[in-house]
Design an enzyme around this catalytic site. Structure first.
Site, PDB file in Angstrom:
ATOM      1  N   GLU A  58     -44.077  37.308 -62.130  1.00  0.00           N
ATOM      2  CA  GLU A  58     -43.993  37.341 -60.668  1.00  0.00           C
ATOM      3  C   GLU A  58     -43.405  38.676 -60.196  1.00  0.00           C
ATOM      4  OE1 GLU A  58     -42.365  33.678 -59.029  1.00  0.00           O
ATOM      5  OE2 GLU A  58     -44.116  32.569 -59.755  1.00  0.00           O
ATOM      6  N   GLU A  68     -48.386  29.257 -64.770  1.00  0.00           N
ATOM      7  CA  GLU A  68     -47.484  28.296 -64.103  1.00  0.00           C
ATOM      8  C   GLU A  68     -48.324  27.469 -63.148  1.00  0.00           C
ATOM      9  OE1 GLU A  68     -43.825  29.755 -62.364  1.00  0.00           O
ATOM     10  OE2 GLU A  68     -43.563  31.215 -63.990  1.00  0.00           O
ATOM     11  N   GLN A  79     -42.734  22.293 -66.007  1.00  0.00           N
ATOM     12  CA  GLN A  79     -42.346  22.851 -67.278  1.00  0.00           C
ATOM     13  C   GLN A  79     -42.222  21.721 -68.293  1.00  0.00           C
ATOM     14  OE1 GLN A  79     -39.035  25.584 -67.101  1.00  0.00           O
ATOM     15  NE2 GLN A  79     -39.875  26.709 -65.348  1.00  0.00           N
ATOM     16  N   GLU A  81     -38.513  27.352 -69.718  1.00  0.00           N
ATOM     17  CA  GLU A  81     -37.663  28.401 -69.140  1.00  0.00           C
ATOM     18  C   GLU A  81     -36.196  28.018 -69.301  1.00  0.00           C
ATOM     19  OE1 GLU A  81     -38.607  29.342 -65.058  1.00  0.00           O
ATOM     20  OE2 GLU A  81     -37.169  31.012 -65.029  1.00  0.00           O
ATOM     21  N   TYR A 131     -48.793  26.334 -57.469  1.00  0.00           N
ATOM     22  CA  TYR A 131     -48.031  25.085 -57.433  1.00  0.00           C
ATOM     23  C   TYR A 131     -48.590  24.157 -56.366  1.00  0.00           C
ATOM     24  CZ  TYR A 131     -44.475  26.808 -60.651  1.00  0.00           C
ATOM     25  OH  TYR A 131     -43.824  27.253 -61.777  1.00  0.00           O
TER      26      TYR A 131
HETATM   27  O1  AHR Z   1     -41.189  27.378 -62.689  1.00  0.00           O
HETATM   28  C1  AHR Z   1     -40.123  27.699 -61.853  1.00  0.00           C
HETATM   29  C2  AHR Z   1     -40.228  29.102 -61.278  1.00  0.00           C
HETATM   30  O2  AHR Z   1     -41.351  29.184 -60.450  1.00  0.00           O
HETATM   31  C3  AHR Z   1     -40.435  30.219 -62.261  1.00  0.00           C
HETATM   32  O3  AHR Z   1     -39.254  30.672 -62.811  1.00  0.00           O
HETATM   33  C4  AHR Z   1     -41.045  31.290 -61.418  1.00  0.00           C
HETATM   34  O4  AHR Z   1     -41.872  32.150 -62.163  1.00  0.00           O
HETATM   35  C5  AHR Z   1     -41.789  30.512 -60.343  1.00  0.00           C
HETATM   36  O5  AHR Z   1     -41.490  30.981 -59.083  1.00  0.00           O
END
Ligand code: AHR
Length: 519
Positions: free
Chosen positions: A192, A314, A363, A44, A258
């Site tokens: 998102e 993600e 990432q 990103e 996450y």
């Molecule tokens: O990976 C960081 C951020 O996390 C991304 O931009 C977003 O899609 C998510 O909230």
């Protein structure tokens, strides 16, 4: 960026002790291919992921290949990256692709509103990204701007990238120096949409999806795989409503998960944590399996043949930004704890390879649970997570082998608002058959203090001759690699596997990950 939730990281740990683990691997029951895209990456425009990480520009003092950092490129080439997602994330919904084509000196600058207000000169755009993918030999995954873009803008972007000739956008591409169309398979219709991508309700987003997707054309020789902006972790309603309203009009639904303590307050340090926090992290990362199961169960009702992919585009750990780093750049260190999250999550993806068709760790460079850290003096560090991806790369396109595990110790830790407590095994393993007939076997022991004796039995094999591989381990679970000491956590040869007939016996040290090749 997610909905607000807070949890009390107040922990208690209970251990159920066992004697020995036995694992029966059904070497004759492999059916499901592990899509290589499960080993996908995400790049990103955020912090120094693109600028400084992947891209330094042709005039940089840092060695580069046409502007791409040479050391980073070579490290990624060695990972066999199968797919790379770009340009975001949240950034995708503020990105206007026409600002990133044509002569660099004429490209307008932009302020990265999501990530620290950093100014960017747009020198890394569509050509730079797609050429990088070609050099890496990976599939590009373009995340389209739905939040602040238009149907026409996205439609023209696809035409620019993938239409060979005869249209205004194909001509524009040729004028900008690229004659042949690129191959672009994966296209995300927003990111998102429930949050930074437009704060939409699922019913509204479903209609938006249908409209945008209608104008994302597959030009000759380039069949698009369209991905709807799916749920955040535990939001099963989002998936249900999208399935009802979009159904098979999307080839895949994304899912973001996450390993994070919460979205307000401190998320904890990446490298300073205690044993309770470590075990909490293991429980949280493993809960992705429950989340996948629940989304998959809903998808199964609509799509029992599993034609629609669940794309975990993600995932990974999210800690506090490193002290002294720029706020909003999400720069975090990466310890052996992160490696444990990576290996076990990949094991989970293998088990769900029939539904999980792609996953992109967040990432690739300098952001969140990255593979690589760089500095502006030309330094580069491969993180413990990088080493897991490198050790596991033999799983790409191999055939998943089901296994049964018995006798392993479990641990119960305090959870959060999603689950009051979590119980998980201290050993994780997965196996797959490669094209050459050999078997790749991965095992992780998350225990901080106990080695585990494991006996692997392979059905239908009776002449195992060789089990060799490497181990990733550490003195302290908080160990990490940095610019001064880049090789503190690196794989070394593993000599502890004993073979006989159809078994492999291993004493798996505490806090270690071993990957073996078995013949
Ligand atoms: O990976 C960081 C951020 O996390 C991304 O931009 C977003 O899609 C998510 O909230």
């Amino acid at each position: 960026m997610k909905k607000i939730l807070t949890i009390a990281v107040c922990l208690s740990v209970t251990l159920a002790v066992s004697a020995k683990t036995s694992v029966n691997i059904h070497a004759d029951k492999g059916q499901q291919k592990i899509n290589k895209e499960i080993y996908g990456q995400f790049a990103e425009h955020l912090g120094s992921c693109i600028y400084g990480g992947l891209w330094v520009g042709e005039n940089s003092n840092i060695p580069n290949i046409n502007g791409y950092r040479k050391d980073v490129f070579e490290a990624l080439k060695n990972l066999s990256v199968p797919v790379l997602r770009w340009p975001g994330g949240c950034f995708a919904d503020q990105y206007h692709w026409k600002d990133g084509i044509g002569p660099k000196e004429q490209r307008p600058s932009l302020r990265n509103n999501n990530w620290g207000g950093t100014m960017e000169d747009n020198s890394f755009g569509t050509h730079e990204f797609l050429n990088l993918c070609e050099m890496l030999g990976c599939e590009p995954y373009i995340s389209g701007n739905v939040g602040s873009g238009s149907v026409q803008e996205l439609s023209e972007w696809i035409e620019y990238m993938t239409c060979e000739e005869g249209t205004p956008m194909a001509s524009l591409r040729k004028q900008n120096g690229r004659d042949k169309a690129w191959k672009v398979k994966y296209i995300g219709i927003g990111n998102e949409a429930w949050g930074c991508g437009g704060n939409m309700r699922p019913e509204y987003y479903s209609d938006i999806y249908r409209k945008y997707a209608t104008y994302c054309h597959s030009y000759p020789y380039n069949r698009l795989y369209k991905i709807a902006s799916g749920a955040s972790d535990y939001d099963y309603d989002w998936t249900k409503i999208l399935l009802d309203n979009i159904g098979f009009q999307a080839n895949g639904y994304s899912l973001h998960y996450y390993t994070v303590t919460g979205w307000t307050g401190s998320k904890g340090s990446a490298i300073k944590f205690d044993n309770d926090q470590y075990y909490w992290t293991m429980g949280k990362c493993l809960e992705i399996e429950d989340v996948i199961n629940k989304h998959s169960a809903m998808m199964d009702k609509k799509d029992p043949q599993k034609r629609i992919g669940l794309m975990v585009d993600e995932w990974g750990t999210w800690w506090d930004e490193e002290p002294g780093s720029i706020r909003g750049h999400l720069y975090q260190q990466n310890s052996m704890r992160d490696a444990m999250v990576a290996s076990q999550t990949l094991d989970i993806f293998h088990r769900h390879a029939d539904r999980v068709k792609m996953a992109n760790i967040a990432q690739v460079v300098n952001v969140l649970q990255s593979m690589i850290l760089t500095n502006d003096k030309g330094g580069m560090v491969l993180t413990p997570t990088y080493h897991v991806f490198e050790m596991y790369k033999g799983f790409q396109e191999a055939t998943f082998l089901p296994l049964d595990m018995d006798g392993t110790a479990t641990m119960t830790v305090k959870g959060d608002e999603h689950n009051a407590q979590r119980t998980f095994p201290l050993i994780s393993a997965s196996a797959a058959k490669k094209a050459d007939g050999s078997i790749i076997l991965a095992m992780t022991n998350v225990s901080l203090d106990k080695a585990e004796d494991i006996e692997f039995t392979f059905d239908s094999m009776n002449k195992i001759q060789q089990a060799s591989g490497r181990i990733l381990t550490c003195k302290n679970i908080t160990d990490y690699n940095d610019f001064e000491n880049p090789a503190k956590v690196i794989p070394t040869p593993f000599k502890g596997a004993k073979t006989s007939k159809n078994t492999v016996k291993v004493t798996l040290p505490a806090k270690s990950i071993v990957v073996l090749n078995i013949k």
